[in-house]
Scaffold this motif. Sequence first.
Motif, mmCIF file in Angstrom:
data_model
loop_
_atom_site.group_PDB
_atom_site.id
_atom_site.type_symbol
_atom_site.label_atom_id
_atom_site.label_comp_id
_atom_site.label_asym_id
_atom_site.label_seq_id
_atom_site.Cartn_x
_atom_site.Cartn_y
_atom_site.Cartn_z
ATOM 1 N N PRO A 100 0.881 -1.054 0.056
ATOM 2 C CA PRO A 100 0.151 0.099 0.207
ATOM 3 C C PRO A 100 0.857 1.240 0.194
ATOM 4 C CG PRO A 100 -0.251 -1.244 2.074
ATOM 5 C CD PRO A 100 0.599 -2.034 1.046
ATOM 6 N N THR A 101 0.473 2.286 -0.560
ATOM 7 C CA THR A 101 1.038 3.533 -0.703
ATOM 8 C C THR A 101 1.808 4.083 0.791
ATOM 9 O OG1 THR A 101 -0.374 4.118 -2.464
ATOM 10 C CG2 THR A 101 0.930 6.148 -1.360
ATOM 11 N N TRP A 102 0.889 3.924 2.025
ATOM 12 C CA TRP A 102 1.116 4.389 3.117
ATOM 13 C C TRP A 102 2.576 3.746 3.553
ATOM 14 C CZ3 TRP A 102 1.682 0.603 6.861
ATOM 15 C CH2 TRP A 102 0.962 -0.229 6.838
ATOM 16 N N LEU A 103 2.478 2.297 3.184
ATOM 17 C CA LEU A 103 3.640 1.509 3.583
ATOM 18 C C LEU A 103 5.148 1.740 2.782
ATOM 19 C CD1 LEU A 103 4.726 -0.723 5.493
ATOM 20 C CD2 LEU A 103 3.984 -2.294 3.589
ATOM 21 N N THR A 104 4.738 2.165 1.537
ATOM 22 C CA THR A 104 5.877 2.640 0.585
ATOM 23 C C THR A 104 6.335 3.934 1.299
ATOM 24 O OG1 THR A 104 4.846 1.402 -1.171
ATOM 25 C CG2 THR A 104 6.606 2.967 -1.526
ATOM 26 N N ILE A 130 11.349 6.501 6.577
ATOM 27 C CA ILE A 130 12.286 5.840 7.660
ATOM 28 C C ILE A 130 13.870 5.765 7.097
ATOM 29 C CG2 ILE A 130 12.848 3.716 8.870
ATOM 30 C CD1 ILE A 130 9.611 3.553 9.352
ATOM 31 N N LYS A 131 13.741 5.383 6.028
ATOM 32 C CA LYS A 131 14.994 5.194 5.167
ATOM 33 C C LYS A 131 15.971 6.635 5.269
ATOM 34 C CE LYS A 131 17.415 3.208 1.299
ATOM 35 N NZ LYS A 131 17.319 2.403 -0.075
ATOM 36 N N GLN A 176 8.227 12.657 10.262
ATOM 37 C CA GLN A 176 7.379 12.454 8.937
ATOM 38 C C GLN A 176 6.793 11.058 8.753
ATOM 39 O OE1 GLN A 176 9.063 14.103 5.184
ATOM 40 N NE2 GLN A 176 8.730 12.287 3.993
ATOM 41 N N ALA A 177 7.467 10.166 8.994
ATOM 42 C CA ALA A 177 7.046 8.715 8.976
ATOM 43 C C ALA A 177 6.001 8.565 10.090
ATOM 44 C CB ALA A 177 8.175 7.610 9.369
ATOM 45 N N SER A 223 9.548 3.956 14.427
ATOM 46 C CA SER A 223 9.732 5.424 14.252
ATOM 47 C C SER A 223 9.931 6.255 15.557
ATOM 48 C CB SER A 223 8.753 5.912 13.355
ATOM 49 O OG SER A 223 8.917 5.419 12.089
ATOM 50 N N LEU A 224 9.075 5.636 16.508
ATOM 51 C CA LEU A 224 8.772 6.398 17.836
ATOM 52 C C LEU A 224 10.088 6.259 18.644
ATOM 53 C CD1 LEU A 224 5.235 5.429 18.651
ATOM 54 C CD2 LEU A 224 6.223 7.785 18.180
#
Length: 148
Positions: free
Chosen positions: A30-34, A40-41, A47-48, A70-71
């Motif tokens: 899904p777009t959110w995952l990409t 993150i990268k 932002q993530a 991310s947290l």
Amino acid sequence: MKKILSVILMSLSMLGISHAADTTPAKQDPTWLTQARASIKAEKYDQAIQQLQAANEVSSADWNNLLGYSLRKKQPPDLVGAEKYYQAALKIDPEHRGALEYYGKLKLINNDLPGAEALLARLDKACTFGCEEYSDLKEAIQKYKSRK
């Protein structure tokens, strides 16, 4: 020659062998995952977090794992929040390799060596023939032990 080629192609189609054009496309993330993975990268953890919160895919182990990651990585880290999301990811998928690794690293940050080792044991079972997540957590545990 053309006649031979057409006979071969017709024979293959009658046998049910498909051509490359007939193959179904691979399932895409899904777009959110990409988007979250890209942030993150790039080490853009805030932002993530925003991207993941906007997606609100609470029933996804990947979503919970990436939000926990991310947290944990943002500055300053939110270790309590990260733990909550790692636990949620593992409740959805008890063998989620990313969550097992990252939760193990969080345990080390919190000086919980037995907890990290328990997660390493779970990773060992989840990774039948070994995996990167197992190797990374094992290395982190070894480094932690060498500092103590």
